[in-house]
Design an enzyme around this catalytic site. Structure first.
Site, PDB file in Angstrom:
ATOM      1  N   GLY A   1       0.785  -1.232   0.000  1.00 44.98           N
ATOM      2  CA  GLY A   1       0.000   0.000   0.000  1.00 44.98           C
ATOM      3  C   GLY A   1       0.810   1.272   0.000  1.00 44.98           C
TER       4      GLY A   1
ATOM      5  CD  GLU B   1       1.189   1.068   7.129  1.00 48.47           C
ATOM      6  OE1 GLU B   1       1.248   0.802   5.911  1.00 48.47           O
ATOM      7  OE2 GLU B   1       1.132   0.216   8.015  1.00 48.47           O
ATOM      8  CG  ASP B   2      -1.262   2.013   3.140  1.00 43.99           C
ATOM      9  OD1 ASP B   2      -1.073   1.712   4.341  1.00 43.99           O
ATOM     10  OD2 ASP B   2      -1.921   1.293   2.371  1.00 43.99           O
TER      11      ASP B   2
ATOM     12  CG  ASP C   1      -8.330   1.709   9.973  1.00 39.46           C
ATOM     13  OD1 ASP C   1      -8.989   2.193  10.904  1.00 39.46           O
ATOM     14  OD2 ASP C   1      -8.852   1.104   9.043  1.00 39.46           O
TER      15      ASP C   1
ATOM     16  CE  LYS D   1     -10.048   5.532   6.975  1.00 40.24           C
ATOM     17  NZ  LYS D   1     -10.810   4.316   6.630  1.00 40.24           N
TER      18      LYS D   1
ATOM     19  CG  PHE E   1     -12.946   0.936   2.038  1.00 41.23           C
ATOM     20  CD1 PHE E   1     -12.090   0.330   2.934  1.00 41.23           C
ATOM     21  CD2 PHE E   1     -12.882   0.589   0.703  1.00 41.23           C
ATOM     22  CE1 PHE E   1     -11.182  -0.631   2.514  1.00 41.23           C
ATOM     23  CE2 PHE E   1     -11.981  -0.370   0.269  1.00 41.23           C
ATOM     24  CZ  PHE E   1     -11.137  -0.983   1.177  1.00 41.23           C
ATOM     25  CB  VAL E   2      -9.758   6.134   1.120  1.00 43.36           C
ATOM     26  CG1 VAL E   2     -10.700   7.149   1.749  1.00 43.36           C
ATOM     27  CG2 VAL E   2      -8.693   5.703   2.120  1.00 43.36           C
TER      28      VAL E   2
ATOM     29  CG  ASP F   1      -5.584  -3.147  -1.884  1.00 49.30           C
ATOM     30  OD1 ASP F   1      -5.914  -4.341  -2.057  1.00 49.30           O
ATOM     31  OD2 ASP F   1      -5.115  -2.736  -0.800  1.00 49.30           O
TER      32      ASP F   1
ATOM     33  NE  ARG G   1      -2.165  -3.012  -3.989  1.00 49.04           N
ATOM     34  CZ  ARG G   1      -2.169  -2.994  -2.663  1.00 49.04           C
ATOM     35  NH1 ARG G   1      -1.904  -1.874  -2.031  1.00 49.04           N
ATOM     36  NH2 ARG G   1      -2.439  -4.075  -1.970  1.00 49.04           N
TER      37      ARG G   1
END
Length: 187
Positions: free
Chosen positions: A47, A102-103, A106, A134, A160-161, A167, A173
Site C-alpha cells: 500500500g 505507511e499508507d 487505521d 484515521k 473506505f478509501v 486498494d 492502487r
C-alpha cells in the site's frame, strides 16, 4: 470501464497529494539534517509503495531503503486485528534510526506490530510517516521508539478509501488520487 466511475468522491487530488508529500519530505530533511547517521526508510508494502517512492525522492539527505510486508486486511475492508509480518527486512536495523513509511494508520494494530518487530531487532529509534491517519478508528495507541516522530500527510475521515497505492482486493492502487469507493464495488 472507468475506474473514476467507481468513486463516490475524490478526497485528495494528485496535485494536493504531491504538494503534501513535498512538505513532509522537507520537514523530514530539516529534522534529520544534523543526524550523525543516515536514516533507514522502511516502506510497508504494498500500500505505501507509491507514497514511499514519491517521498524518498524528495528527501535531500543520504538514506537507506528497505521494505517490509505486513498483513491485516486480506480482501476485506476492515483490519482483522491480528497483523503479522510476512516479508521481513533485508537490511540490519540494529542501532539505526528507522522511518517506517505507511499508507494509512487505521486501528494502529499493524503499525504497533511493526514497531515491536523493529524494536526487537534493536533499532535506536522509530519514526512513523503515514500518508493517511484515521485517529477515529484507533484501537491501539501508537508508541514511538527513542526520539521518533510521527509525520502524517492527511487526517482521513472514516471512509473506505482507495488510490495512490491503497486498494480493495488488490484493485485501484493505480489511481493518482485518494477516492471514496462506492459501496456497491466492495460489498
Amino acid at each position: 470501464m472507468s475506474l473514476d466511475s467507481h468513486m463516490e468522491k475524490v478526497l485528495w487530488t494528485q496535485d494536493q497529494i504531491l504538494d503534501r508529500v513535498t512538505q513532509i519530505a522537507s520537514q523530514i530533511t530539516r529534522d534529520f539534517n544534523a543526524a550523525p547517521d543516515p536514516p533507514l526508510f522502511v516502506g510497508v508494502a504494498t500500500g505505501a509503495l507509491l507514497f514511499f517512492s514519491d517521498l524518498v525522492r524528495r528527501i535531500q539527505l543520504p538514506l537507506s531503503l528497505d521494505l517490509v510486508r505486513a498483513q491485516s486486511y486480506g480482501s476485506g475492508t476492515l483490519s482483522n486485528g491480528a497483523p503479522s509480518v510476512c516479508l521481513d527486512l533485508k537490511l540490519d536495523v540494529k542501532g539505526k534510526h528507522v522511518v517506517l513509511v505507511e499508507d494509512i494508520v487505521d486501528t494502529g494494530c499493524t503499525l504497533s506490530c511493526l514497531i515491536a518487530h523493529l524494536e526487537a531487532k534493536g533499532v535506536s529509534s522509530v519514526s512513523i510517516c503515514a500518508f493517511l491517519d484515521k485517529p477515529t478508528r484507533r484501537k491501539v495507541p501508537i508508541k514511538l521508539v527513542g526520539d521518533g516522530k510521527f509525520y502524517k500527510g492527511f487526517e482521513c475521515p472514516d471512509y473506505f478509501v482507495v488510490g495512490y497505492g491503497m486498494d480493495f482486493a488488490e484493485l485501484y492502487r493505480n489511481l493518482p488520487y485518494i477516492g471514496v469507493l462506492k459501496p456497491e464495488h466492495y460489498k
